[in-house]
Design an enzyme around this catalytic site. Structure first.
Site, PDB file in Angstrom:
ATOM      1  N   TYR A   1       0.515  -1.252   0.035  1.00 19.36           N
ATOM      2  CA  TYR A   1       0.442  -0.377   0.025  1.00 19.36           C
ATOM      3  C   TYR A   1       1.280   1.380  -0.284  1.00 19.36           C
ATOM      4  O   TYR A   1       0.862   2.285  -0.516  1.00 19.36           O
ATOM      5  CB  TYR A   1      -1.036   0.299   1.044  1.00 19.36           C
ATOM      6  CG  TYR A   1      -1.934  -0.977   1.296  1.00 19.36           C
ATOM      7  CD1 TYR A   1      -3.487  -0.526   0.542  1.00 19.36           C
ATOM      8  CD2 TYR A   1      -1.410  -2.068   2.047  1.00 19.36           C
ATOM      9  CE1 TYR A   1      -4.178  -2.180   0.479  1.00 19.36           C
ATOM     10  CE2 TYR A   1      -2.503  -3.145   1.664  1.00 19.36           C
ATOM     11  CZ  TYR A   1      -3.596  -3.177   0.548  1.00 19.36           C
ATOM     12  OH  TYR A   1      -4.668  -4.328   0.998  1.00 19.36           O
TER      13      TYR A   1
ATOM     14  N   GLU B   1      -0.391 -16.604 -10.837  1.00 25.81           N
ATOM     15  CA  GLU B   1       0.282 -15.295 -11.862  1.00 25.81           C
ATOM     16  C   GLU B   1       1.730 -15.413 -11.539  1.00 25.81           C
ATOM     17  O   GLU B   1       2.823 -15.354 -12.726  1.00 25.81           O
ATOM     18  CB  GLU B   1      -0.059 -14.137 -11.557  1.00 25.81           C
ATOM     19  CG  GLU B   1      -1.480 -13.616 -11.938  1.00 25.81           C
ATOM     20  CD  GLU B   1      -1.541 -12.502 -10.982  1.00 25.81           C
ATOM     21  OE1 GLU B   1      -0.299 -11.025 -10.802  1.00 25.81           O
ATOM     22  OE2 GLU B   1      -2.464 -12.010 -11.392  1.00 25.81           O
TER      23      GLU B   1
ATOM     24  N   ASN C   1     -12.939  -1.098  -5.182  1.00 22.22           N
ATOM     25  CA  ASN C   1     -12.354  -1.648  -6.507  1.00 22.22           C
ATOM     26  C   ASN C   1     -12.923  -1.699  -7.220  1.00 22.22           C
ATOM     27  O   ASN C   1     -13.361  -2.568  -7.668  1.00 22.22           O
ATOM     28  CB  ASN C   1     -10.613  -2.721  -6.667  1.00 22.22           C
ATOM     29  CG  ASN C   1     -10.236  -2.430  -7.948  1.00 22.22           C
ATOM     30  OD1 ASN C   1     -10.288  -2.233  -9.069  1.00 22.22           O
ATOM     31  ND2 ASN C   1      -9.741  -3.633  -8.037  1.00 22.22           N
TER      32      ASN C   1
ATOM     33  N   CYS D   1      -5.813  -4.985  -7.368  1.00 20.80           N
ATOM     34  CA  CYS D   1      -5.700  -5.029  -6.001  1.00 20.80           C
ATOM     35  C   CYS D   1      -5.284  -6.255  -5.748  1.00 20.80           C
ATOM     36  O   CYS D   1      -4.626  -6.246  -3.963  1.00 20.80           O
ATOM     37  CB  CYS D   1      -6.925  -4.489  -5.420  1.00 20.80           C
ATOM     38  SG  CYS D   1      -8.114  -5.866  -5.655  1.00 20.80           S
ATOM     39  N   HIS D   2      -5.222  -7.815  -5.730  1.00 20.33           N
ATOM     40  CA  HIS D   2      -4.683  -9.339  -5.084  1.00 20.33           C
ATOM     41  C   HIS D   2      -3.060  -9.156  -5.594  1.00 20.33           C
ATOM     42  O   HIS D   2      -3.169  -9.551  -4.416  1.00 20.33           O
ATOM     43  CB  HIS D   2      -5.660 -10.243  -6.155  1.00 20.33           C
ATOM     44  CG  HIS D   2      -4.484 -10.349  -7.678  1.00 20.33           C
ATOM     45  ND1 HIS D   2      -5.576 -10.014  -8.778  1.00 20.33           N
ATOM     46  CD2 HIS D   2      -3.785 -10.984  -8.432  1.00 20.33           C
ATOM     47  CE1 HIS D   2      -5.488  -9.763  -9.546  1.00 20.33           C
ATOM     48  NE2 HIS D   2      -3.936 -10.575  -9.463  1.00 20.33           N
TER      49      HIS D   2
END
Length: 168
Positions: free
Chosen positions: A108, A166, A131, A139-140
C-alpha cells in the site's frame, strides 16, 4: 440509463461483469442475484435511473479475456473499461492497473508513493477496497508492508489463488 450484465464461472467462483454497452464498468465476485443490492447502490451514484438488463453478449470480450487469464494465456487486458469513483480512487486504481506487473506485488505504501502521496497509505487501502474491477485492476497484487497477504474483498483464498496463478 441501461446497464448490461453477464455472469461467468471462474476458478474463483462466479463473476458478474457490468457494461454501459460501450465499456465495462464493473467486475464483481458473485452472481448478479447475490450482489444486486450492492450494484444498485453503486450505480445510483453515477447513472441516472439505472436499469440492469441481463445481456451476456454485451460483456463477451471481457468474459473471454478473463477466461484466457485463468487459463494462463493472458497477462494484460485489452477490453475497454471506465472507472467510476472519486478522483483519488481513480488515481489509485490507475496506478494498480499500470504499475503492478503480472506476477509482481506492491505494498500500500508503494502505491501511495506511486501516486505522489506517500502519507496516504490508509486512504490507498480504502480506495483499493472499493476497486470496481476485480482481477483486471490487480488489487490482489497489493500486500502488507511485511509482504503478507492482507485484506481482499473477494477473500484471502481468492487473493492467494490469483497470486499463485500468476507465479506459475
Amino acid at each position: 440509463m441501461e446497464l448490461y450484465y453477464g455472469e461467468m464461472e471462474s476458478p474463483v467462483g462466479e463473476l458478474t461483469i457490468v457494461s454501459d454497452s460501450k465499456k465495462a464498468v464493473r467486475i464483481d465476485y458473485g452472481s448478479f442475484a447475490e450482489i444486486e443490492d450492492k450494484l444498485r447502490h453503486w450505480s445510483e451514484r453515477y447513472f441516472d435511473d439505472p436499469e440492469f438488463i441481463q445481456e451476456p453478449e454485451k460483456v463477451d470480450l471481457a468474459a473471454s479475456e478473463l477466461r484466457e487469464y485463468f487459463q494462463g494465456e493472458r497477462q494484460d487486458f485489452t477490453f475497454d473499461f471506465a472507472f467510476y469513483g472519486t478522483p483519488f480512487q481513480q488515481k489509485v486504481w490507475q496506478a494498480l492497473y499500470n504499475k503492478i506487473p503480472y506476477g509482481d506485488t506492491k505494498t500500500y505504501k508503494d502505491i501511495a508513493q506511486t501516486i505522489n502521496n506517500p502519507k496516504a497509505v490508509r486512504a490507498v487501502g480504502g480506495a483499493v477496497n472499493k476497486n470496481p474491477f476485480s482481477i483486471v485492476v490487480p488489487c490482489h497484487r497489493v500486500v502488507g508492508a511485511d509482504g503478507k497477504l492482507v485484506g481482499y474483498g473477494g477473500g484471502l483464498d481468492k487473493k492467494e489463488f490469483l497470486l499463485t496463478l500468476e507465479s506459475e
